[in-house]
Design a protein around this motif. Structure first.
Motif: not given
Length: 431
Positions: A24-37
């Motif tokens: 969940f932490i990794v998934a949240a990090g990926i989603l956050f990175s996708f949202a920023l880009t």
């Protein structure tokens, strides 16, 4: 054998829980990175969805604003029905009657205000348009007076300005330019008419949706709670409901308070301008009242064009209005606003400005209006989470107690303060 099985099962639970947490932490990090880009695309998609759901959103806003009035009328209706022993009237029928009365009252208020304000507003605009040639002549006379002075820099600047302006006019006057500009004006006019018709249609649909929402609000609330308790465990569902109640308190307190505050400011502005015999009283009063809905920047957004408008008529009255509006905004900021709004948001002036800038940057005018309560909810969630973590570590939650902290001992969590003056050190120990 059973004991060994239990141990393995406990170990599996332990490691699977950790693995799930890491996932969940990794998934949240990926989603956050996708949202920023892809922030621009996400914002554009959000705006498109808001445009598509405009009628529904208008209905929700109308229902939300009218809900306190409908609740008040409903409670009075139930009390009256109990006293008169009207057994034939059910609570649902009383609610439908209260919603009908509320909607009719709202429509009557809107039409009454429009019938009072709009004619005066249109009259002020027509007076301004008739006076516009005179204002232009005054500006030309002023420019000629400045250009007649001996200051060669001013003369050179004005000559350059006039040459550039005349060249622009010549470029625009050519046939292709006229046709192009005519096409663009007609296209803009057609788009504006279609846009106004669409907004009016959405408002009508929104009123109908608001009636359904007000009549069936308990049913919708019950369905929402049912979904929450079905999807989440009881503890998390209770926390979500607490956040929803707090959000409702922040939004209702802020929006209703801001509307009342802006109405009072508009009325005071109208009375003050009437006493001082200012020009364009209805136009300026409406402008000041409407822009006051926007926190912090609103008063300035309304005051600047109003001052310029009055200055064109009379510089003396323009200065008088400037002094009046500064005094009025000080009274609003220090007396009227705090009395009506209280601490509905719980935000300091810095966070209010921050919320308005972020909201306006993402969603324009609506972001400026709703940015403060939305950020207040986010601020409340972060504050609650941080305080929970601090209490869990048996540390104080007040920010003031950390101002002079140098470090916290790892063994017994003792707070060690920075080296301070003796008087300040004594005061810290007393606290």
């Amino acid at each position: 054998m059973m004991e060994e099985y239990r141990k393995k099962r406990e170990e599996w639970k332990k490691y699977s829980g950790k693995a799930l947490l890491i996932f969940f932490i990794v998934a949240a990090g990926i989603l956050f990175s996708f949202a920023l880009t892809n922030l621009g695309r996400i914002v554009a998609f959000g705006k498109e969805m808001l445009n598509v759901l405009q009628a529904v959103l208008i209905g929700i806003v109308i229902a939300y604003l009218l809900n306190p009035i409908a609740n008040f009328i409903e409670q009075k209706g139930i009390t009256l029905a109990d006293k008169k022993k009207w057994k034939k009237l059910s609570n649902n029928q009383i609610r439908m009657i209260s919603v009908a009365i509320t909607e009719m009252l709202a429509i009557m208020v809107v039409f009454t205000l429009a019938s009072i304000v709009l004619p005066q507003l249109l009259n002020s605009l027509s007076v301004f348009m008739r006076s516009l040639p005179g204002y232009v002549k005054q500006m030309i006379d002023l420019l000629e007076k400045i250009s007649s002075d001996d200051d060669s820099q001013w003369v050179a600047f004005l000559e350059s300005l006039l040459n550039d302006g005349s060249q622009k006019i010549l470029d625009w006057i050519n046939s292709a330019g006229i046709l192009k500009n005519l096409e663009s004006v007609l296209s803009y006019f057609a788009t504006s008419v279609i846009g106004i018709a669409k907004i009016l249609l959405n408002i009508i649909i929104g009123v109908i949706i608001s009636i359904y929402l007000l009549v069936s609000k308990q049913k919708f609330v019950g369905q929402g709670k049912k979904v929450l308790y079905a999807v989440f465990n009881s503890r998390l569902a209770n926390n979500i409901l607490d956040v929803a109640r707090k959000s409702h308190m922040i939004f209702s307190g802020f929006i209703s308070g801001k509307i009342i505050d802006s109405l009072i400011i508009g009325v005071i502005c109208f009375i003050g301008m009437t006493v001082m015999k200012m020009p364009y009283i209805p136009l300026v009063s409406v402008l000041i009242g409407v822009t006051n809905v926007i926190p912090f920047f609103g008063p300035y957004l309304g005051a600047i064009p109003s001052i310029l408008l009055i200055l064109l008529v009379s510089p003396g009255k323009g200065i008088m209005f400037l002094i009046f509006i500064v005094v009025l905004q000080q009274v609003d900021g220090n007396v009227i606003g705090p009395k009506i709004l209280g601490s509905s948001t719980g935000l300091s002036a810095f966070w209010v400005i921050f919320a308005i800038l972020i909201g306006s940057g993402l969603f324009g005018i609506m972001g400026m209006i709703t940015g403060v309560p939305v950020f207040a909810v986010i601020y409340y969630l972060l504050k609650t989470w941080i305080e929970y973590l601090l209490k869990k570590r048996q540390l104080p939650v007040e920010s003031k107690q950390y101002e002079q902290v140098d470090h916290i001992e790892e063994t017994d969590r003792t707070m060690v303060y920075q080296k301070t003056l003796p008087k300040e050190k004594k005061r810290l120990h007393k606290e």
